[in-house]
Design an enzyme around this catalytic site. Structure first.
Site, PDB file in Angstrom:
ATOM      1  CG  ASP A 195     -33.598 -18.948 -31.367  1.00 11.78           C
ATOM      2  OD1 ASP A 195     -34.257 -19.902 -30.923  1.00 11.78           O
ATOM      3  OD2 ASP A 195     -32.857 -19.040 -32.358  1.00 11.78           O
ATOM      4  CG  HIS A 196     -39.080 -21.116 -29.646  1.00 10.00           C
ATOM      5  ND1 HIS A 196     -38.969 -21.066 -31.003  1.00 10.00           N
ATOM      6  CD2 HIS A 196     -39.316 -22.419 -29.352  1.00 10.00           C
ATOM      7  CE1 HIS A 196     -39.136 -22.268 -31.514  1.00 10.00           C
ATOM      8  NE2 HIS A 196     -39.355 -23.112 -30.532  1.00 10.00           N
ATOM      9  CG  HIS A 258     -34.728 -22.602 -33.779  1.00  6.71           C
ATOM     10  ND1 HIS A 258     -34.976 -21.433 -33.106  1.00  6.71           N
ATOM     11  CD2 HIS A 258     -35.867 -22.880 -34.452  1.00  6.71           C
ATOM     12  CE1 HIS A 258     -36.222 -21.024 -33.368  1.00  6.71           C
ATOM     13  NE2 HIS A 258     -36.777 -21.886 -34.180  1.00  6.71           N
TER      14      HIS A 258
END
Ligand code: BG6
Length: 510
Positions: A195-196, A258
Site C-alpha cells: 500500500d503505497h 489507504h
C-alpha cells in the site's frame, strides 16, 4: 567478469539490502519507469542496494534487453528525483534483463527461470528473488501459481517473495478468494501486499508521534478527543484511468486500503515492539473493532458524490461522465464521506469521519484530531467562532508536518480569544530528501521486513468495513449524480454529515 564496479554514493542510512534479483511483471508500464526504477536507483545511491543485485523486466512488448536498458535510460532522465550519476546508472543498467511474454502463457515461466539463473550467476544474487506484480489485478494469482509451478517460489537458504499491488479484490468475497489462491502456493510471510501510503514518511511518522512522545498518549482517547477527521482530497480527476476507475469508484479505490491504514495507525494500541506482526496485530484489532454499518446507517452515515463540470485551478474541467472511457450515464462515485465508530475502550463514542474525492479544491491529505472543548465559562463575552477547540493536525501531503491549534489572548485591554496555530514542518528540521515513496517499501522487502505491508486478515477486515455501503449502494442507485461541481468540497450532504453532530470539516486548500 572483469568489469570495474563503480558505485558512487552520498549517504549511508539503514541496513544493506540482501543480495537478490527483482522481477518486475509489467515492466513496460508507468509504475516501473516513474517509481520503481527511480526508487531502486535512489537506494543504490544511498548504498542500501546490494551490489549483488539484478532486475528482470517482464512485459508483453516484444523488445530486447538492450532496448529495455535504453528505454529505462531515457526514462530515468525524466523521472529521477535528482540528477543522475552516469557511473552509477551504468552500473545499474548492466544488471537489467528483459523477457517478453504474456503473463497468462505457461511457457513464459520456464524461460523466466532460465533467465533468472543467468542473472543470479552473473550478479551473485544467492538465488534470492522478489517478484513485483505491477500488473492488472486479474493476473496476481495466476502469475504466483505459475511461479510456484516452476519452483520459483521455493525457499531453502534462499528467499522468494512476491509484492502484490492493490486492488486486492473488488469486495470481501473476491479478496478472500484471492488470499486463498495466493496462500495455496505461497506462505503468508512470502506475500507482501503493498500500500503505497505506508511508504510515505509522514504516515510512518504517525507511529513516531504517538509512541515516541510522552505527551500525546495520555490524552489519545475518548476522555480528551472529541472526534477524528481523515481527509484525502485530490484536485485531479480520473485522468487516463477511466476504465479502471469506473469499475472501482472512490470507496473501493481509497477506503479499504489507504484510509484504513491511516485509521489503524491513528487509533491502534501501542504494539509491544516494531516487529511486523506486533504492529500488524494491533492494526488488525482496530480494523476489526470498526462497527459495521447497518443498511439504515449506510443511508445516514455515508455520502457519495460524483463531480460535474467546474473549475479546477482556474481552468474549466469536464464532468466525470465526460471523461475518457467513462460511460455518459455512469453511477460511479468520485467522492465518499463516512462516519465510523471504533468499538473499543479507547474510542467508544468518538466518531471517525473520513472523506476522499477527486476534483476537490485542494490536494491535501490530513488527519485532524479534535480535542474536547474546554469549559468556556470564563469567556462568555467571546464570539463563539473564536472559541475553537484544540486541534492537532497531521499533515500527510503535500505539506508534511504537524500543527496544533489552540486559543490565545488577542493583545489589548479586553480578554478576547483568537485561534492560533503552532506549526512544525518536517522540511524545516530534516530537509527534504528526494524520494518516490517506494524506496522504503522495496528496501523492506529486500531485508524481509513486512511491517509496512498488509496481511491477508487486514485486507479482509478493510473490506468488511466498506461492504455494507457497497451492498446498499448497489441496491439503491444514486438519484442525483453529478451532485458536486469540480473544484468544490463534495456534495452538501458531506457537510451536513458533520453539521448534524455540531461539527465541521477542516478544509485545507493548499
Ligand atoms: C491510488 C488510487 O491508489 O492512490 C488513485 O488508485 C489515487 O486513484 C492515488 O489518485 C493517490 O495517491 P497519492 O499518493 O497521490 O495520495
Amino acid at each position: 567478469m572483469a568489469q570495474t564496479e563503480v558505485m558512487p554514493t552520498t549517504q549511508i542510512v539503514g541496513k544493506l539490502g540482501d543480495p537478490c534479483a527483482m522481477v518486475i511483471f509489467g515492466a513496460a508500464g508507468d509504475l516501473t519507469r516513474r517509481k520503481l526504477v527511480p526508487a531502486l536507483y535512489n537506494l543504490a545511491k544511498s548504498q542500501l542496494l546490494s551490489r549483488e543485485f539484478a532486475i528482470v523486466g517482464v512485459a508483453r512488448a516484444a523488445i530486447s534487453t538492450e532496448d529495455f536498458r535504453n528505454r529505462m535510460s531515457q526514462d530515468i532522465k525524466q523521472f529521477a528525483t535528482e540528477p543522475v550519476d552516469t557511473d552509477l546508472w551504468e552500473w545499474f543498467t548492466r544488471r537489467m534483463y528483459y523477457l517478453p511474454g504474456n503473463f497468462g502463457d505457461k511457457n513464459l515461466y520456464p524461460k523466466l527461470k532460465d533467465l533468472l539463473d543467468t542473472a543470479d550467476k552473473d550478479h551473485s544474487t544467492h538465488g534470492n528473488h522478489f517478484y513485483y506484480l505491477a500488473t492488472g489485478a486479474d493476473f496476481s494469482a495466476p502469475i504466483v501459481e505459475q511461479l510456484a509451478a516452476v519452483g520459483l517460489m521455493e525457499e531453502d537458504d534462499r528467499w522468494r517473495r512476491v509484492i502484490v499491488e492493490k486492488p486486492f479484490g473488488h469486495d470481501l468475497e473476491s479478496a478472500k478468494a484471492l488470499n486463498q489462491q495466493l496462500l495455496q502456493v505461497a506462505r503468508e510471510n512470502q506475500i507482501y501486499r503493498i500500500d503505497h501510503y505506508l511508504g510515505k514518511e509522514t504516515v510512518q511518522n504517525i507511529l513516531a508521534l504517538r509512541f515516541a512522545n510522552g505527551i500525546f498518549e495520555p490524552i489519545w482517547n475518548r476522555r480528551y478527543i472529541d472526534h477524528v477527521q481523515i481527509s484525502v482530497a485530490e484536485t485531479v480527476g480520473v485522468e487516463s484511468r477511466g476504465s479502471y476507475y469506473d469499475q472501482a469508484g472512490a470507496l473501493r479505490d481509497m477506503v479499504p486500503n489507504h484510509i484504513m491504514q491511516l485509521i489503524s495507525l491513528t487509533a491502534m494500541e501501542p504494539p509491544v515492539s516494531f516487529r511486523a506482526d506486533a504492529v500488524r496485530d494491533e492494526q488488525a484489532k482496530i480494523l476489526h473493532a470498526i462497527q459495521p454499518l447497518s443498511s439504515e446507517e449506510v443511508l445516514s452515515k455515508t455520502v457519495r458524490g460524483q463531480y460535474g463540470e467546474g473549475l479546477s485551478g482556474g481552468q474549466r474541467v469536464p464532468a466525470y461522465r465526460s471523461e475518457d472511457s467513462v460511460p455518459p450515464d455512469s453511477r460511479t462515485e468520485t467522492f465518499v464521506a463516512m462516519k465510523l465508530q471504533i468499538d473499543n475502550w479507547r474510542w467508544a463514542d468518538v466518531p471517525f469521519y473520513l472523506r476522499t474525492g477527486k476534483r476537490m479544491p485542494g490536494h491535501n491529505t490530513h488527519i485532524v484530531i479534535q480535542f474536547r472543548r474546554a469549559p468556556f465559562v470564563l469567556f462568555r463575552d467571546t464570539p463563539v467562532e473564536n472559541l475553537m477547540p484544540n486541534q492537532l493536525v497531521l499533515h500527510i501531503q503535500p505539506e508534511e508536518g504537524i500543527s496544533l491549534r489552540f486559543a490565545a489572548k488577542v493583545p489589548g485591554p479586553a480578554m478576547r480569544l483568537g485561534a492560533v496555530d503552532m506549526n512544525f514542518e518536517y522540511a524545516d528540521y530534516f530537509g527534504t530528501r528526494p524520494s518516490t515513496g517506494y524506496e522504503r517499501l522495496l528496501h523492506d522487502c529486500m531485508i524481509g521486513d513486512a511491517t509496512l505491508f498488509q496481511r491477508a486478515d487486514m485486507v479482509e477486515a478493510g473490506w468488511c468495513v466498506v461492504s455494507p455501503a457497497l451492498d446498499v449502494w448497489k441496491a439503491l442507485p444514486p438519484r442525483n449524480f453529478p451532485n458536486y461541481a469540480a473544484g468544490t468540497w463534495g456534495p452538501k450532504e458531506a457537510d451536513e454529515l458533520l453539521e448534524r453532530d455540531g461539527r465541521r470539516w477542516r478544509n485545507f486548500e493548499k
